[in-house]
Design a protein around this motif. Structure first.
Motif, short mmCIF file in Angstrom:
data_model
loop_
_atom_site.label_atom_id
_atom_site.label_comp_id
_atom_site.label_asym_id
_atom_site.label_seq_id
_atom_site.Cartn_x
_atom_site.Cartn_y
_atom_site.Cartn_z
N ALA A 153 0.84 -1.21 0.00
CA ALA A 153 0.00 0.00 0.00
C ALA A 153 0.87 1.25 0.00
O ALA A 153 0.60 2.21 -0.73
CB ALA A 153 -0.94 -0.01 1.20
N LEU A 195 -14.23 8.40 6.62
CA LEU A 195 -13.95 7.72 5.35
C LEU A 195 -15.25 7.17 4.74
O LEU A 195 -15.48 7.31 3.53
CB LEU A 195 -12.95 6.58 5.56
CG LEU A 195 -11.54 6.96 5.97
CD1 LEU A 195 -10.69 5.72 6.16
CD2 LEU A 195 -10.88 7.87 4.93
N TYR A 251 -11.32 2.58 0.16
CA TYR A 251 -11.67 4.01 0.05
C TYR A 251 -10.81 4.66 -1.04
O TYR A 251 -11.32 5.38 -1.90
CB TYR A 251 -11.44 4.70 1.39
CG TYR A 251 -11.63 6.20 1.36
CD1 TYR A 251 -12.87 6.77 1.62
CD2 TYR A 251 -10.56 7.05 1.07
CE1 TYR A 251 -13.05 8.13 1.58
CE2 TYR A 251 -10.73 8.43 1.04
CZ TYR A 251 -11.98 8.96 1.29
OH TYR A 251 -12.16 10.32 1.25
N ILE A 252 -9.51 4.36 -1.00
CA ILE A 252 -8.60 4.98 -1.97
C ILE A 252 -8.98 4.56 -3.39
O ILE A 252 -8.92 5.35 -4.33
CB ILE A 252 -7.14 4.58 -1.66
CG1 ILE A 252 -6.68 5.25 -0.36
CG2 ILE A 252 -6.19 4.95 -2.80
CD1 ILE A 252 -5.42 4.67 0.23
N ASP A 300 -11.90 3.74 -4.39
CA ASP A 300 -13.31 4.10 -4.66
C ASP A 300 -14.25 2.91 -4.69
O ASP A 300 -15.31 2.97 -5.33
CB ASP A 300 -13.44 4.89 -5.97
CG ASP A 300 -12.92 6.31 -5.85
OD1 ASP A 300 -12.95 6.82 -4.71
OD2 ASP A 300 -12.51 6.88 -6.86
N ARG A 358 -9.41 1.46 4.33
CA ARG A 358 -8.70 2.61 3.75
C ARG A 358 -8.34 2.36 2.29
O ARG A 358 -8.46 3.25 1.45
CB ARG A 358 -7.40 2.88 4.54
CG ARG A 358 -7.64 3.69 5.78
CD ARG A 358 -6.54 4.64 6.06
NE ARG A 358 -5.23 4.05 6.18
CZ ARG A 358 -4.20 4.73 6.67
NH1 ARG A 358 -4.37 5.97 7.06
NH2 ARG A 358 -3.01 4.17 6.74
N TYR A 385 -12.46 8.60 12.57
CA TYR A 385 -11.78 8.72 11.27
C TYR A 385 -12.42 7.76 10.26
O TYR A 385 -12.66 8.13 9.10
CB TYR A 385 -10.30 8.42 11.46
CG TYR A 385 -9.46 8.59 10.22
CD1 TYR A 385 -9.08 9.86 9.78
CD2 TYR A 385 -9.01 7.49 9.50
CE1 TYR A 385 -8.28 10.01 8.66
CE2 TYR A 385 -8.22 7.64 8.38
CZ TYR A 385 -7.85 8.90 7.96
OH TYR A 385 -7.07 9.06 6.84
#
Lengths: 227, 402
Positions: free
Chosen positions: B43, B109, B78-79, B81, B75, B105
């Motif tokens: 990542a 997100l 999320y990155i 999409d 995460r 947090y």
């Protein structure tokens, strides 16, 4: 004499920064993803941005038409740039002891989506200052000239807004679900739901009246029958 | 002796079995840890597909100790999409974790996953509610039977939708549609349906002069009968001033066509057009918006006794009592003089119409707004038949769908 004063001033600022635990980070963050036309502006040089590219203070990221970028900062704050946007890392101070940052980003154009990590974060725009901690929100600029304003939609937590011009009094804390707009030369205002897209002119808007349906009835009754 | 040997063998078997089990667990834990470390490393290098694959493997091997893995997977999704998967893993993390900061947090997100809707120019709003009208029957085409003026309750739904069609070089085109439908409790003949289509071109070419021109078509039905259709052309200019002040000027030309019906058999007598000129001065402060307005209009009808000249003015105020509570008050006065005597009247009609309305708006949450409103209209005419008083009390809930 002037030189001495300058040296003393720089020393005092440096001491303050050192004593606070915050220091200028060599690398503030990096680009996670870039889609289509994304550029980094460093000094006077504008170059194509690459995923994983590091960002330092005073760098700006710009997106073209149908382009996007995601930026991750050391404090885990995320900035998502939509198309035709430009944001500058105006200040990024990082405290490795507490693993927190103090950051200021300058939204020059377009819109960004922000997820605040371990940071006291500020977004500066042409009309507004948004101060956030542990929250997520969209913020964008719209209108031109005297019609210019900054609007923001809050997804979680709270964001405090004030006009960028200190002479303009008034600040407002927007909460989850609020849409807040700050016009040029005016105080920030919460926009009532159902008027999420109020007309930009006049420079500040009146809330849309729910009596408008009644207006329809009154309109056709002039000189004639009513309901 | 034999039992003693058997016991020892059984104990040895248990020790071997336990050691094997422990070793397997340790091996699995190491593997999960290794996959996790490799996933995070991938990542950090930007290889999100590989990172997701490695972390998914880590999750399979260590499903009971998965907080960190779920968070990282959330995460990564999320990155990339993939909001459905991001929600799944971040929700799992939030259910299991005690770290309030990280949970907050993760919420952020989940709330912000996906593309930013940079197109803020589309909207759909729905308003629905109940109204009580003290004077539904006002029929100026025939002398009003005072005893016949009836009150009634009605349900109302009002839908508005709009979009910005284009915005190029300071010139934008917006298109709006609205539908108003009322349903009376008793007087069904007065159920009104009103459609409006409204394209507007806005010119944002100068900081000190902001014109717009537009056209609208309106169509109205009363229960099963057509009532009217209107072609409307208008122009508006806003001149921004200093410190939250602005002046607006507007012109409107309405071509009106009415339909005869059982309820209004002589409605077409009022066919014609109307021209209106108006001006408005706005003052905006931190807590309130004030407006003063004046207007004048010429109405020309097929039958001259419906033609008239109107002039009037008024003021309005919108005051923010709290962040989510707003009060708006509008008052207006109009004088209308008709061109010719009505067939049954001995002298020319002249009306003075007074209007006062107030509405209290409370924002319930990010989607819903509750409004209580009252609108009073009093028309004093020199012909008694046209004098009336009407009070409309409303309770609405409005929803911003888009």
């Amino acid at each position: 004499m002037k030189k001495n004063i300058l040296i003393i001033a720089v020393s005092i600022v440096s001491l303050l920064v050192i004593n606070s635990g915050y220091s200028y980070a060599a690398s503030a963050g990096k680009l996670l993803t870039v889609k289509n036309d994304v550029y980094i502006i460093r000094g006077d040089v504008k170059s194509d941005a690459q995923a994983q590219q590091s960002l330092i203070t005073s760098d700006a990221v710009e997106t073209g038409k149908k382009s996007r970028a995601k930026i991750l900062f050391k404090d885990d704050s995320l900035l998502n740039l939509s198309e035709l946007s430009r944001v500058e890392v105006q200040e990024y101070l990082y405290d490795s002891g507490t693993d927190r940052s103090k950051s200021i980003y300058n939204l020059i154009d377009g819109s960004i989506r922000v997820v605040v990590g371990r940071s006291d974060l500020e977004i500066h725009t042409a009309t507004a200052v948004a101060a956030a901690r542990g929250t997520s929100f969209d913020i964008w600029s719209e209108g031109k000239g005297k019609n210019l304003r900054t609007c923001s939609k809050i997804f979680g937590g709270q964001v405090k807004f004030k006009n960028k011009d200190d002479k303009v009094k008034g600040s407002i804390t927007a909460k989850k679900g609020d849409t807040c707009c700050t016009p040029l030369g005016g105080s920030p205002r919460i926009i009532p739901p159902g008027t999420q897209n109020p007309p930009i002119n006049p420079p500040q808007t009146r809330p849309k009246s729910v009596l408008q349906p009644i207006g329809i009835v009154l309109e056709i009754e002039e000189g004639g029958p009513t309901e | 002796m034999k039992d003693h040997v058997m016991s020892k063998l059984f104990l040895l078997f248990l020790i071997v079995l336990t050691s094997f089990s422990l070793a397997t667990d340790l091996y699995a834990a190491d593997s999960a840890g290794q996959y996790y470390a490799q996933g995070v490393d991938s990542a950090n290098k930007g290889d999100y597909e590989k990172a997701i694959s490695l972390l998914q493997r880590a999750l399979e091997l260590s499903p009971d100790d998965s907080d960190a893995i779920n968070f990282e997977l959330g995460r990564l999704y999320y990155i990339t999409d993939d909001c459905g998967m991001a929600d799944k893993h971040l929700s799992a993390f939030n259910s299991a974790s005690d770290d309030e900061n990280l949970k907050h947090y993760a919420d952020g997100l989940m709330d912000t996953c996906g593309e930013i809707s940079s197109d803020k120019s589309q909207h759909i709003d729905i308003l629905t509610g109940l109204q009580y009208d003290t004077n539904v029957l006002v029929e100026p085409t025939n002398p009003i039977d005072k005893a016949g003026q009836k009150s009634d309750a009605k349900a109302v739904i009002y839908l508005t939708a709009g979009t910005e069609v284009f915005d190029v070089d300071g010139i934008s085109l917006t298109a709006d549609y609205s539908l108003y439908q009322s349903l009376h409790y008793r007087l069904n003949d007065y159920n009104m349906q009103h459609h409006q289509i409204k394209p507007v071109i806005n010119f944002d070419l100068s900081d000190s002069f902001m014109p717009s021109v537009g056209y609208s078509y309106e169509f109205t039905r009363l229960e099963y009968d057509n009532y009217s259709s209107v072609h409307n052309v208008f122009a508006n200019v806003v001149v921004p001033g200093s410190e939250g002040r602005s002046t607006e000027f507007n012109y409107e030309w309405r071509n009106k066509r009415y339909s005869d019906s059982d309820l209004y058999p002589a409605n077409t007598e009022r066919d014609g057009y109307r021209q209106t000129f108006g001006a408005r001065y706005n003052i905006f402060t931190e807590e309130a918006a004030y407006g003063l307005f004046v207007k004048t209009a010429w109405d020309k009808a097929r039958k001259n006794y419906w033609s008239n000249h109107m002039y009037g003015g008024g003021a309005d105020l919108s005051y923010r009592i709290e962040d989510n509570l707003n009060l708006s008050v509008t008052t207006m006065l109009e004088n209308r003089r008709f061109d010719e005597n009505f067939p049954t009247a001995s002298h020319t009609r002249e009306d003075n119409l007074f209007g006062l309305s107030a509405e209290l708006t409370y924002m319930l949450n990010d989607m819903f707004t509750l409004t209580f409103a009252n609108a009073l209209t009093v028309n004093n005419s020199n012909l008694d038949d046209f004098t009336y008083k009407r009070n409309l009390t409303s309770l609405f809930i409005s929803m911003g769908v888009l």
